[in-house]
Design a protein around this motif. Structure first.
Motif, PDB file in Angstrom:
ATOM      1  N   TRP A   1      68.805  46.710  -5.215  1.00  0.00           N
ATOM      2  CA  TRP A   1      67.972  48.044  -5.016  1.00  0.00           C
ATOM      3  C   TRP A   1      66.850  47.876  -4.286  1.00  0.00           C
ATOM      4  N   VAL A   2      65.980  46.556  -4.442  1.00  0.00           N
ATOM      5  CA  VAL A   2      64.704  46.465  -3.916  1.00  0.00           C
ATOM      6  C   VAL A   2      64.872  46.051  -2.402  1.00  0.00           C
ATOM      7  N   ILE A   3      65.999  45.582  -1.889  1.00  0.00           N
ATOM      8  CA  ILE A   3      66.086  45.230  -0.455  1.00  0.00           C
ATOM      9  C   ILE A   3      66.414  46.522   0.349  1.00  0.00           C
ATOM     10  N   SER A   4      66.285  46.482   1.673  1.00  0.00           N
ATOM     11  CA  SER A   4      66.681  47.780   2.257  1.00  0.00           C
ATOM     12  C   SER A   4      67.773  47.998   2.636  1.00  0.00           C
ATOM     13  N   MET A   5      68.178  49.398   2.845  1.00  0.00           N
ATOM     14  CA  MET A   5      69.690  49.773   2.917  1.00  0.00           C
ATOM     15  C   MET A   5      70.089  49.091   4.347  1.00  0.00           C
ATOM     16  N   VAL A   6      69.239  49.141   5.248  1.00  0.00           N
ATOM     17  CA  VAL A   6      69.680  48.579   6.530  1.00  0.00           C
ATOM     18  C   VAL A   6      70.099  46.969   6.416  1.00  0.00           C
ATOM     19  N   VAL A   7      69.360  46.437   5.552  1.00  0.00           N
ATOM     20  CA  VAL A   7      69.435  44.896   5.493  1.00  0.00           C
ATOM     21  C   VAL A   7      70.963  44.879   4.545  1.00  0.00           C
ATOM     22  N   ALA A   8      70.815  45.552   3.524  1.00  0.00           N
ATOM     23  CA  ALA A   8      72.040  45.489   2.672  1.00  0.00           C
ATOM     24  C   ALA A   8      73.591  45.776   3.478  1.00  0.00           C
TER      25      ALA A   8
ATOM     26  N   THR B   1      66.748  38.129   7.003  1.00  0.00           N
ATOM     27  CA  THR B   1      66.312  37.551   5.926  1.00  0.00           C
ATOM     28  C   THR B   1      64.596  37.439   6.237  1.00  0.00           C
ATOM     29  N   CYS B   2      64.051  37.827   7.345  1.00  0.00           N
ATOM     30  CA  CYS B   2      62.680  38.004   7.488  1.00  0.00           C
ATOM     31  C   CYS B   2      62.265  39.369   6.700  1.00  0.00           C
ATOM     32  N   ALA B   3      63.110  40.262   6.704  1.00  0.00           N
ATOM     33  CA  ALA B   3      62.730  41.484   5.991  1.00  0.00           C
ATOM     34  C   ALA B   3      62.888  41.500   4.458  1.00  0.00           C
ATOM     35  N   ILE B   4      63.447  40.623   4.054  1.00  0.00           N
ATOM     36  CA  ILE B   4      64.060  40.530   2.593  1.00  0.00           C
ATOM     37  C   ILE B   4      62.916  39.462   1.868  1.00  0.00           C
TER      38      ILE B   4
ATOM     39  N   SER C   1      58.162  52.171   1.561  1.00  0.00           N
ATOM     40  CA  SER C   1      57.761  52.192   2.960  1.00  0.00           C
ATOM     41  C   SER C   1      58.543  51.075   3.532  1.00  0.00           C
ATOM     42  N   TRP C   2      58.447  49.879   3.195  1.00  0.00           N
ATOM     43  CA  TRP C   2      58.788  48.594   3.766  1.00  0.00           C
ATOM     44  C   TRP C   2      60.357  48.918   4.132  1.00  0.00           C
ATOM     45  N   ASN C   3      61.117  49.519   3.230  1.00  0.00           N
ATOM     46  CA  ASN C   3      62.590  49.590   3.486  1.00  0.00           C
ATOM     47  C   ASN C   3      63.052  50.811   4.197  1.00  0.00           C
TER      48      ASN C   3
ATOM     49  N   ILE D   1      57.064  43.616  12.317  1.00  0.00           N
ATOM     50  CA  ILE D   1      56.489  43.099  11.167  1.00  0.00           C
ATOM     51  C   ILE D   1      55.159  43.639  10.694  1.00  0.00           C
ATOM     52  N   MET D   2      54.199  43.378  11.764  1.00  0.00           N
ATOM     53  CA  MET D   2      52.852  43.800  11.252  1.00  0.00           C
ATOM     54  C   MET D   2      52.635  45.389  11.288  1.00  0.00           C
ATOM     55  N   ASN D   3      53.316  46.130  11.945  1.00  0.00           N
ATOM     56  CA  ASN D   3      53.649  47.433  11.798  1.00  0.00           C
ATOM     57  C   ASN D   3      53.972  47.738  10.549  1.00  0.00           C
TER      58      ASN D   3
END
Lengths: 282, 291
Positions: free
Chosen positions: B114-121, A254-257, A212-214, A74-76
């Motif tokens: 669209w804003v959440i990542s494709m891996v997560v989706a 969930t943490c990524a969202i 970047s995040w995604n 996450i920090m990275n």
């Protein structure tokens, strides 16, 4: 007659709200269900029929992923995103100012590259192999700066597009007045204009952040050190590691969202208006 | 004096754009040229071998698996893009009329996928579609239907891939099309109304033609984005079952990082690039960019 039409419009209103609810469910159900799953003990996850409410919430899955180095990832990712935003905004703003306010040699050609870059980098997997081979041969992969620079570049075309629209909307007279009052060019570029185009800057920053995040696919080929892993890489690797253990998987998702939705709630308006205003004129 | 000044300003303009443009050229343009070069050679791992001319291209165009993956990609891309654009257009027309908080809520909810990542989706949908425990099959069973093992069955896997891809971009399409609707000159619509045009006539004869290029642009952006999307297939179905959802970008990824055939994957990258270039050329023609 009148009564009938009000009844009809009431029915229409109800149908409309029903549709909104349906639309909301369809869009949000994966996230909601992921959150619910991440809070259940394994026995509850595997129970049939599954409970939506009324189970004992647990944080064990979160504890498990955080004890396996998830925080580092996450920090990275936070670092990558922030550096990409910084690079993208500084370079993007300067270039946007140049494009909006100056004439210079090769301007048309350079702008053409920006325009082509929007769809090109939107599907960054087109550039995946080219950039991988090129950067590997230059020994530029797998460094702390690799991903931020790539993210900044991939999102630069769109950021530039948003920022050019912003700078163009600032009246020329303002700059001329400042020049007459003895302001230096540097003052105009660094102090006068940026506060005036805050919404465009916010939209561009959010755009770079989301990109970047995604990102998963670029980081997965550019990075192989465990210490440089991004959050999306970690989640993907968990899919191999945890297999059918959906508790830790949904917890990591969930943490990524959460950060994305937080930023999106605060800057969503800017993004929407940036996309609608800056979006290509037909 | 004035001439000198303007000369200085001209060079100044170049100076402003130089940092951003040199990065763009170094990381978008140069790698492409380098890949064209690599596609003409044989590669073992990352070691360059013999010059093989167009053999890598011939291989990519004649190999059955790659050809099938191209067909799959085109089908999935067209279906997902069409669904997103039609749904996005309808939503945009509707919320443009409603306006206010209502429209804002729909805009925000619509953009979430669209804003959440494709891996997560991909992961979350995979969980919903998962075997017996996924919510999708639980719901089917509660309604009295037989469960469908989405990821393991050919047709459902393709449908699910198309569904998740369009799910991701409907809101985005809506926002882009909404931009066109908001930019409309309302006096034109008023004039049509005054002249006695019905609602449908105003829609088909006035509104739609006026936002035509905006719709076309969104279509192009989404086509490129879906065509080159390899994360969602990778996470949702991993290309399976038996290559049913093996899209071409996944094939390109596997050529490089499973088989280490970098010459062939370079050639395939160039082919993918050519296809997207055609789409992008349309984009530039429609967009009428000016600076």
């Amino acid at each position: 007659m009148k009564k009938k039409s009000t009844a009809l419009s009431a029915a229409f209103k109800t149908a409309e709200w029903l549709f909104v609810i349906l639309f909301g469910i369809l869009n949000l159900i994966p996230i909601f269900w992921g959150l619910v799953t991440s809070l259940k003990v394994p026995r509850e996850i595997n129970a049939f029929p599954p409970k939506i409410f009324g189970f004992m919430p647990t944080l064990q899955h979160y504890a498990r992923i955080f004890s396996s180095g998830f925080l580092r990832c996450i920090m990275n990712s936070v670092f990558y995103a922030l550096l990409a935003i910084l690079l993208g905004l500084v370079f993007g703003y300067l270039a946007a100012y140049g494009f909006a306010r100056r004439d210079f040699p090769l301007k048309k050609l350079l702008f053409f590259i920006v325009v082509v870059g929007i769809p090109l980098s939107s599907g960054s997997s087109v550039l995946l192999i080219p950039n991988y081979m090129y950067l590997t041969n230059l020994h530029l992969t797998n460094h702390w700066y690799t991903l931020p620079v790539i993210y900044a570049v991939y999102n630069l075309p769109m950021a530039l597009w948003l920022l050019i629209a912003g700078v163009k909307a600032v009246p020329h007279e303002l700059e001329e007045a400042a020049l007459i009052d003895g302001a230096s060019q540097r003052f105009i570029v660094t102090r006068l204009i940026p506060p005036l185009i805050k919404p465009s800057i916010a939209a561009a920053a959010l755009f770079i952040f989301i990109g970047s995040w995604n990102d998963y696919i670029t980081s997965s080929v550019m990075i192989n050190s465990v210490s440089l892993k991004s959050i999306q890489m970690a989640i993907y690797d968990y899919m191999g590691f945890f297999g059918q253990e959906w508790g830790p998987l949904t917890a990591s998702a969930t943490c990524a969202i959460v950060p994305i939705l937080l930023v999106f709630t605060f800057l969503g308006r800017q993004l929407v208006s940036g996309l609608t205003a800056g979006a290509v004129k037909g | 004096m004035k001439r000198k000044m303007s000369q200085k300003r001209r060079i100044g303009g170049l100076f402003y754009t130089l940092p951003a443009m040199s990065l763009l050229i170094l990381l978008l343009i140069v790698p492409l040229i380098y890949t064209i070069y690599c596609s003409l050679y044989q590669f073992k791992y990352m070691m360059k071998g013999n010059f093989v001319g167009l053999n890598n291209f011939i291989y990519c165009l004649t190999d059955d698996r790659i050809r099938n993956s191209m067909i799959t990609t085109i089908g999935v891309t067209l279906a997902a893009t069409a669904i997103s654009i039609v749904a996005g257009l309808l939503l945009a027309l509707w919320i443009d009329k409603r306006g206010g908080l209502f429209a804002y809520i729909i805009e925000l909810i619509g953009l979430v996928p669209w804003v959440i990542s494709m891996v997560v989706a991909g992961l979350l949908w995979r969980w919903l579609f998962n075997g017996d425990l996924g919510l999708f099959n639980v719901a089917l069973r509660m309604l009295g239907f037989k469960p469908i093992y989405v990821v393991q069955t050919r047709i459902p896997a393709i449908v699910a891939l198309i569904f998740v891809m369009s799910w991701r971009t409907i809101g985005y399409a809506m926002i882009l099309i909404l931009a066109g609707l908001k930019g409309l000159d309302h006096s034109l619509i008023e004039a049509a109304r005054v002249d006695g045009a019905t609602r449908l006539q105003t829609l088909f004869r006035v509104k739609l033609p006026l936002i035509k290029s905006q719709v076309l642009l969104s279509t192009i952006v989404l086509t490129v984005s879906n065509f080159t999307n390899n994360t969602i297939p990778k996470v949702l179905t991993s290309g399976g079952p038996v290559n049913a959802t093996n899209v071409v970008t996944l094939e390109q990824y596997n050529l490089s990082f499973m088989y280490y055939e970098f010459g062939r994957s370079s050639a395939l990258s160039i082919l993918i690039m050519l296809a997207t270039t055609v789409i992008i050329a349309c984009y530039i023609k429609v967009a009428k960019y000016e600076i």
